[in-house]
Motif scaffolding. Structure first.
Motif, PDB file in Angstrom:
ATOM      1  N   GLY A 277       0.728  -1.266   0.025  1.00 49.95           N
ATOM      2  CA  GLY A 277      -0.121   0.105  -0.004  1.00 49.95           C
ATOM      3  C   GLY A 277       0.981   1.298  -0.133  1.00 49.95           C
ATOM      4  N   LEU A 278       1.867   1.230   0.646  1.00 47.28           N
ATOM      5  CA  LEU A 278       2.770   2.566   0.747  1.00 47.28           C
ATOM      6  C   LEU A 278       3.616   2.600  -0.394  1.00 47.28           C
ATOM      7  CD1 LEU A 278       4.300   4.871   2.293  1.00 47.28           C
ATOM      8  CD2 LEU A 278       5.877   3.055   3.212  1.00 47.28           C
ATOM      9  N   LEU A 279       3.827   1.374  -1.223  1.00 51.82           N
ATOM     10  CA  LEU A 279       4.610   1.628  -2.578  1.00 51.82           C
ATOM     11  C   LEU A 279       3.504   2.105  -3.455  1.00 51.82           C
ATOM     12  CD1 LEU A 279       6.948  -1.264  -2.507  1.00 51.82           C
ATOM     13  CD2 LEU A 279       7.621   0.939  -2.134  1.00 51.82           C
ATOM     14  N   LEU A 280       2.311   1.727  -3.576  1.00 56.33           N
ATOM     15  CA  LEU A 280       1.328   2.062  -4.251  1.00 56.33           C
ATOM     16  C   LEU A 280       0.836   3.752  -4.264  1.00 56.33           C
ATOM     17  CD1 LEU A 280      -0.896   1.640  -6.459  1.00 56.33           C
ATOM     18  CD2 LEU A 280      -2.570   1.111  -4.629  1.00 56.33           C
ATOM     19  N   LEU A 281       0.944   4.286  -2.975  1.00 53.36           N
ATOM     20  CA  LEU A 281       0.773   5.678  -2.734  1.00 53.36           C
ATOM     21  C   LEU A 281       1.872   6.378  -3.292  1.00 53.36           C
ATOM     22  CD1 LEU A 281      -0.743   5.661   0.905  1.00 53.36           C
ATOM     23  CD2 LEU A 281      -1.840   6.107  -1.177  1.00 53.36           C
ATOM     24  N   THR A 282       3.024   5.786  -3.123  1.00 55.55           N
ATOM     25  CA  THR A 282       4.367   6.555  -3.607  1.00 55.55           C
ATOM     26  C   THR A 282       4.233   6.843  -5.131  1.00 55.55           C
ATOM     27  OG1 THR A 282       5.728   5.627  -1.803  1.00 55.55           O
ATOM     28  CG2 THR A 282       6.874   6.599  -3.714  1.00 55.55           C
ATOM     29  N   ALA A 283       3.725   5.599  -5.997  1.00 52.80           N
ATOM     30  CA  ALA A 283       3.456   5.777  -7.363  1.00 52.80           C
ATOM     31  C   ALA A 283       2.345   6.654  -7.664  1.00 52.80           C
ATOM     32  CB  ALA A 283       3.049   4.144  -7.729  1.00 52.80           C
ATOM     33  N   LEU A 284       1.334   6.854  -6.870  1.00 51.02           N
ATOM     34  CA  LEU A 284       0.347   7.842  -7.295  1.00 51.02           C
ATOM     35  C   LEU A 284       0.821   9.355  -6.826  1.00 51.02           C
ATOM     36  CD1 LEU A 284      -2.770   5.673  -5.833  1.00 51.02           C
ATOM     37  CD2 LEU A 284      -2.178   6.021  -8.325  1.00 51.02           C
ATOM     38  N   LEU A 285       1.857   9.431  -6.006  1.00 51.42           N
ATOM     39  CA  LEU A 285       2.274  10.909  -5.609  1.00 51.42           C
ATOM     40  C   LEU A 285       2.053  11.884  -6.686  1.00 51.42           C
ATOM     41  CD1 LEU A 285       3.229  12.107  -3.087  1.00 51.42           C
ATOM     42  CD2 LEU A 285       5.641  11.783  -3.944  1.00 51.42           C
ATOM     43  N   PRO A 286       2.525  11.816  -7.749  1.00 56.39           N
ATOM     44  CA  PRO A 286       2.165  12.957  -8.830  1.00 56.39           C
ATOM     45  C   PRO A 286       0.780  13.038  -9.066  1.00 56.39           C
ATOM     46  CG  PRO A 286       3.742  11.534  -9.505  1.00 56.39           C
ATOM     47  CD  PRO A 286       3.421  10.804  -8.626  1.00 56.39           C
ATOM     48  N   TRP A 287       0.196  12.340  -8.960  1.00 56.42           N
ATOM     49  CA  TRP A 287      -1.470  12.378  -9.296  1.00 56.42           C
ATOM     50  C   TRP A 287      -2.208  12.930  -7.985  1.00 56.42           C
ATOM     51  CZ3 TRP A 287       1.841   9.055 -11.465  1.00 56.42           C
ATOM     52  CH2 TRP A 287       1.904   8.852 -12.878  1.00 56.42           C
ATOM     53  N   LEU A 288      -1.804  12.419  -6.900  1.00 57.73           N
ATOM     54  CA  LEU A 288      -2.532  12.841  -5.565  1.00 57.73           C
ATOM     55  C   LEU A 288      -2.048  14.344  -5.248  1.00 57.73           C
ATOM     56  CD1 LEU A 288      -2.016   9.591  -3.243  1.00 57.73           C
ATOM     57  CD2 LEU A 288      -4.127  10.306  -4.492  1.00 57.73           C
ATOM     58  N   THR A 289      -0.797  14.408  -5.507  1.00 57.29           N
ATOM     59  CA  THR A 289      -0.500  16.221  -5.197  1.00 57.29           C
ATOM     60  C   THR A 289      -0.929  17.038  -6.314  1.00 57.29           C
ATOM     61  OG1 THR A 289       1.646  15.566  -6.360  1.00 57.29           O
ATOM     62  CG2 THR A 289       1.505  15.230  -3.813  1.00 57.29           C
ATOM     63  N   ARG A 290      -1.428  16.474  -7.584  1.00 60.35           N
ATOM     64  CA  ARG A 290      -2.311  17.335  -8.497  1.00 60.35           C
ATOM     65  C   ARG A 290      -0.863  18.341  -9.198  1.00 60.35           C
ATOM     66  NH1 ARG A 290      -6.744  17.160  -5.239  1.00 60.35           N
ATOM     67  NH2 ARG A 290      -6.189  19.049  -4.068  1.00 60.35           N
ATOM     68  N   THR A 291       0.215  17.651  -9.092  1.00 61.61           N
ATOM     69  CA  THR A 291       1.356  18.597 -10.057  1.00 61.61           C
ATOM     70  C   THR A 291       1.818  17.916 -10.972  1.00 61.61           C
ATOM     71  OG1 THR A 291       3.113  17.423  -8.383  1.00 61.61           O
ATOM     72  CG2 THR A 291       2.002  19.622  -7.499  1.00 61.61           C
ATOM     73  N   ASP A 292       2.539  18.575 -11.823  1.00 64.05           N
ATOM     74  CA  ASP A 292       3.082  18.118 -12.927  1.00 64.05           C
ATOM     75  C   ASP A 292       4.575  17.487 -12.820  1.00 64.05           C
ATOM     76  OD1 ASP A 292       3.885  17.139 -15.599  1.00 64.05           O
ATOM     77  OD2 ASP A 292       3.563  19.252 -16.450  1.00 64.05           O
TER      78      ASP A 292
ATOM     79  N   ALA B  97      14.597  14.718  -0.407  1.00 67.49           N
ATOM     80  CA  ALA B  97      14.843  15.472  -1.565  1.00 67.49           C
ATOM     81  C   ALA B  97      14.147  14.787  -2.839  1.00 67.49           C
ATOM     82  CB  ALA B  97      16.350  15.530  -1.884  1.00 67.49           C
ATOM     83  N   ALA B  98      14.284  13.302  -2.645  1.00 63.66           N
ATOM     84  CA  ALA B  98      13.297  12.599  -3.924  1.00 63.66           C
ATOM     85  C   ALA B  98      11.929  12.925  -3.700  1.00 63.66           C
ATOM     86  CB  ALA B  98      13.675  11.177  -3.561  1.00 63.66           C
ATOM     87  N   ALA B  99      11.201  12.931  -2.492  1.00 64.14           N
ATOM     88  CA  ALA B  99      10.013  13.249  -2.598  1.00 64.14           C
ATOM     89  C   ALA B  99       9.619  14.861  -3.022  1.00 64.14           C
ATOM     90  CB  ALA B  99       9.695  13.180  -0.820  1.00 64.14           C
ATOM     91  N   LEU B 100      10.398  15.666  -2.640  1.00 61.53           N
ATOM     92  CA  LEU B 100      10.163  17.088  -3.042  1.00 61.53           C
ATOM     93  C   LEU B 100      10.399  17.222  -4.578  1.00 61.53           C
ATOM     94  CD1 LEU B 100      11.826  19.222  -0.221  1.00 61.53           C
ATOM     95  CD2 LEU B 100       9.651  18.653  -0.257  1.00 61.53           C
ATOM     96  N   ASP B 101      11.389  16.525  -5.117  1.00 58.44           N
ATOM     97  CA  ASP B 101      11.572  16.674  -6.674  1.00 58.44           C
ATOM     98  C   ASP B 101      10.702  15.585  -7.421  1.00 58.44           C
ATOM     99  OD1 ASP B 101      13.535  18.493  -6.109  1.00 58.44           O
ATOM    100  OD2 ASP B 101      14.973  16.823  -6.224  1.00 58.44           O
ATOM    101  N   LEU B 102       9.813  14.802  -6.721  1.00 60.36           N
ATOM    102  CA  LEU B 102       8.846  13.817  -7.160  1.00 60.36           C
ATOM    103  C   LEU B 102       9.780  12.776  -8.021  1.00 60.36           C
ATOM    104  CD1 LEU B 102       5.777  15.770  -8.331  1.00 60.36           C
ATOM    105  CD2 LEU B 102       6.186  14.397  -6.437  1.00 60.36           C
ATOM    106  N   ASP B 103      11.051  12.560  -7.469  1.00 56.02           N
ATOM    107  CA  ASP B 103      11.853  11.461  -8.150  1.00 56.02           C
ATOM    108  C   ASP B 103      11.448  10.142  -7.602  1.00 56.02           C
ATOM    109  OD1 ASP B 103      13.994  10.040  -9.424  1.00 56.02           O
ATOM    110  OD2 ASP B 103      15.641  11.145  -8.510  1.00 56.02           O
ATOM    111  N   LEU B 104      10.343   9.591  -8.201  1.00 53.79           N
ATOM    112  CA  LEU B 104       9.633   8.404  -7.858  1.00 53.79           C
ATOM    113  C   LEU B 104      10.649   6.921  -7.589  1.00 53.79           C
ATOM    114  CD1 LEU B 104       6.170   8.299  -9.208  1.00 53.79           C
ATOM    115  CD2 LEU B 104       7.336   9.586  -7.001  1.00 53.79           C
ATOM    116  N   PRO B 105      11.361   6.792  -8.581  1.00 55.29           N
ATOM    117  CA  PRO B 105      12.329   5.823  -8.446  1.00 55.29           C
ATOM    118  C   PRO B 105      13.348   5.682  -7.264  1.00 55.29           C
ATOM    119  CG  PRO B 105      12.181   6.398 -10.613  1.00 55.29           C
ATOM    120  CD  PRO B 105      11.548   7.388  -9.968  1.00 55.29           C
TER     121      PRO B 105
ATOM    122  N   LEU C 248      12.914   7.636  -4.596  1.00 54.40           N
ATOM    123  CA  LEU C 248      12.060   7.793  -3.318  1.00 54.40           C
ATOM    124  C   LEU C 248      11.645   6.085  -3.033  1.00 54.40           C
ATOM    125  CD1 LEU C 248      10.535   9.112  -0.906  1.00 54.40           C
ATOM    126  CD2 LEU C 248       8.713   9.582  -2.627  1.00 54.40           C
ATOM    127  N   GLN C 249      11.094   5.544  -4.084  1.00 57.57           N
ATOM    128  CA  GLN C 249      10.867   4.126  -3.676  1.00 57.57           C
ATOM    129  C   GLN C 249      12.033   3.435  -3.242  1.00 57.57           C
ATOM    130  OE1 GLN C 249       8.339   3.237  -7.333  1.00 57.57           O
ATOM    131  NE2 GLN C 249       6.642   3.227  -6.219  1.00 57.57           N
TER     132      GLN C 249
END
Length: 591
Positions: free
Chosen positions: A16-31, A266-274, A276-277
């Motif tokens: 569930g945590l990894l799924l939420l991380t993958a959804l991070l760009p869509w949940l935060t509504r940022t590009d 830093a990865a979370a702020l930059d939306l660097d998903l690989p 961050l995961q």
């Protein structure tokens, strides 16, 4: 069967945590493409063509589930992918950062354990002589020290001015001394305070009276009492290991240490998903390893008595005496007077001509970097700071107790503890938006985990006690045992643990506000006062001293008001016989 449910819970929670991380760009509504371009090239202008190329390169057009599936397939083959920002191999970056953080955690744990032992020595000494233990005020004050403020003070004093240790970098063991102290002192204070709560219960058990009457050396009694109290503290030690590894971003930033915490933030702020995961999968593995190790140690310390129902019940440890309550009331009165004094002043008035002015009659606590009165901002920020932090701590207490009593939530607790607060803030603010509500929900989403682990450890010991076995023999139902036997031993200690989380909760809320995810400026808040004025601490120490002392005063008040007494009552002894004490000599020798 129970082990299978725990493993299944860990797998489900981690997934569930990894799924939420993958959804991070869509949940935060940022590009994410725009965020990645800004992380690569700063504030350079971007074109729609560049954004389209980045989206195609990262595979964002296929959706989050496709991305997550590709990442899982790579993970099976040992490939964590490449960073979206730098293009470097994630496995190599995470491995290097984890090695640094693991070394820093080991040094910090040495400091934490040493401080916890030092805080418990007076309790051990007084427990063997049947006198009232210390109030725990020292541990309460040390637990309120902000890690980043402590790191800045240590760096300024011992690195910059005295030159005893390196100010930045990670080249030698000397580089770890100051960051280990900054991380280990607050963590050791929490562990020491929890041990101070557990020791009176151990000294109230029947074997202690027998050993005292038979002339057993005090050192041996103290050693066995410490071993008896240790299982209640071990889960927090395991959680501290994960916290010191993944949540040390602020201290790593002060000393420029390339650790896992700073990498994850830093990865979370930059939306660097690989990237961050990759950080999260390492933290989850560390959390599971720490939990398994702690479980084995607890079983070894408790022995077969846990399954046989032969443990004594947890002693009741009511609040401290009148002198401690009077001291708590005096501190509270002083703090309240300062707050009321600050409320009479303007907290938003900016006077650039009086920037960082020292304390004077016009500004008793000095001014901040914008010339605003520190006393006024301290007073006006008290209600917002303490009320929201207290509400978050209360919510964490309720959720922690409820989930800690349910054995199937162990995996969820470990995953929540491994989740960085900044990631929770990004996920929650995507739903609630930036503001105090979103920040409070984000901190509460991860803040309940230590309380749940503490609850689970105490409840397991209580369920294995003799009075619960006797109640079951007499036909007591499950809810009767929970209300009258388990909760009465668990709630007091967990409630005191929750009060220790007030200062860290305040600072976590301030951290999210500082990143634009919580309370927006210029609204005053104690934690924000610390973070805003931290760069000027050497030049104007009064700008950070006032909120730091206010937090320490709150911690001391709570510790004094909730201090346990030296002797408790046996939970497995009938109430009518609790006042009786043996009058003749005890001849039984301990075995």
């Amino acid at each position: 069967m129970r082990n299978v449910s725990v493993v299944a819970g860990r797998v489900a929670a981690a997934g569930g945590l990894l799924l939420l991380t993958a959804l991070l760009p869509w949940l935060t509504r940022t590009d994410p493409a725009l965020t990645v371009l800004h992380a690569r090239y700063g504030d350079a202008p971007t074109t729609p063509r560049q954004l389209a190329e980045v989206r195609d390169q990262l595979g964002l057009g296929e959706g989050p589930f496709t991305f997550l599936g590709q990442w899982v397939r790579g993970l099976v083959h040992g490939d964590l992918g490449a960073s979206w920002v730098t293009g470097a191999d994630v496995g190599a970056d995470v491995g290097a950062a984890f090695g640094v953080s693991l070394s820093l955690m080991a040094y910090a744990m040495v400091v934490a354990v040493a401080l916890a032992v030092a805080l418990c020595l007076p309790t051990l000494r007084r427990g063997t002589t049947r006198t009232r233990p210390p109030s725990g005020a020292a541990a309460g004050v040390l637990a309120t020290l902000p890690e980043f403020l402590l790191a800045s003070v240590l760096a300024t004093l011992f690195a910059v001015r005295l030159g005893w240790f390196p100010a930045q970098g990670w080249q030698s063991p000397a580089s770890a001394v100051l960051p280990a102290l900054a991380l280990g002192i607050p963590a050791g204070a929490v562990l020491g305070r929890l041990a101070q709560d557990a020791l009176p219960a151990a000294f109230a058990e029947p074997w202690v009276r027998t050993w005292r009457a038979s002339g057993m050396p005090r050192a041996r009694i103290a050693r066995h009492a410490a071993r008896r109290a240790l299982p209640a503290v071990l889960p927090q030690a395991g959680f501290t290991v994960v916290g010191l590894t993944g949540a040390a971003a602020a201290v790593e930033a002060v000393f420029a240490i390339p650790g896992l915490g700073g990498t994850a933030v830093a990865a979370a702020l930059d939306l660097d998903l690989p990237l961050l995961q990759g950080c999260l999968i390492v933290l989850l593995a560390l959390g599971v390893a720490a939990a398994v190790t702690v479980g084995l140690l607890r079983r070894w310390l408790l022995g077969p008595a846990l399954k046989a129902g032969a443990l004594p019940g947890l002693a009741r440890t009511p609040g401290g005496g009148r002198a401690r309550l009077h001291a708590a009331c005096a501190l509270a009165a002083v703090l309240l007077a300062v707050i009321v004094w600050g409320l009479t002043r303007d907290a938003l008035h900016v006077d650039l001509a009086a920037r960082l002015a020292p304390p004077t009659a016009a500004h008793p606590f000095g001014t901040d970097a914008l010339g605003r009165d520190v006393l006024a901002r301290l007073g006006h920020g008290a209600l917002r700071t303490l009320a929201v932090a207290a509400a978050v701590c209360a919510a964490c207490f309720v959720v922690g107790v409820a989930l800690g009593l349910a054995r199937w939530t162990k995996g969820l607790t470990e995953v929540a503890n491994a989740m960085p607060a900044i990631l929770a803030g990004l996920l929650v603010t995507g739903v609630f938006g930036a503001g105090m509500t979103g920040a409070a929900v984000a901190v509460a989403a991860v803040g309940w985990a230590p309380l749940a682990a503490h609850t689970a450890a105490l409840a397991e010991t209580e369920r294995g006690s003799g009075h619960v076995e006797a109640a079951l023999v007499h036909g007591a139902g499950r809810w009767h045992i929970l209300r009258h036997h388990v909760l009465t031993g668990v709630l007091p200690q967990v409630a005191r643990h929750a009060t220790l989380r007030l200062a860290p909760t305040t600072l976590a809320l301030a951290s999210l506000s500082f990143l634009g995810l919580g309370t927006q400026p210029p609204a005053p808040e104690w934690g924000r006062l610390l973070m805003e004025n931290l760069p000027y601490a050497e030049r104007a120490p009064w700008s950070v001293l006032a909120p730091a002392l206010a937090l320490a005063c709150v911690g001391a008040c709570l510790a004094l008001a909730s201090a346990p007494q030296g002797r408790g009552e046996r939970r497995d002894q009938p109430r009518r016989n609790r006042a009786r004490r043996p009058t003749g000599p005890v001849t039984a020798s301990p075995r």
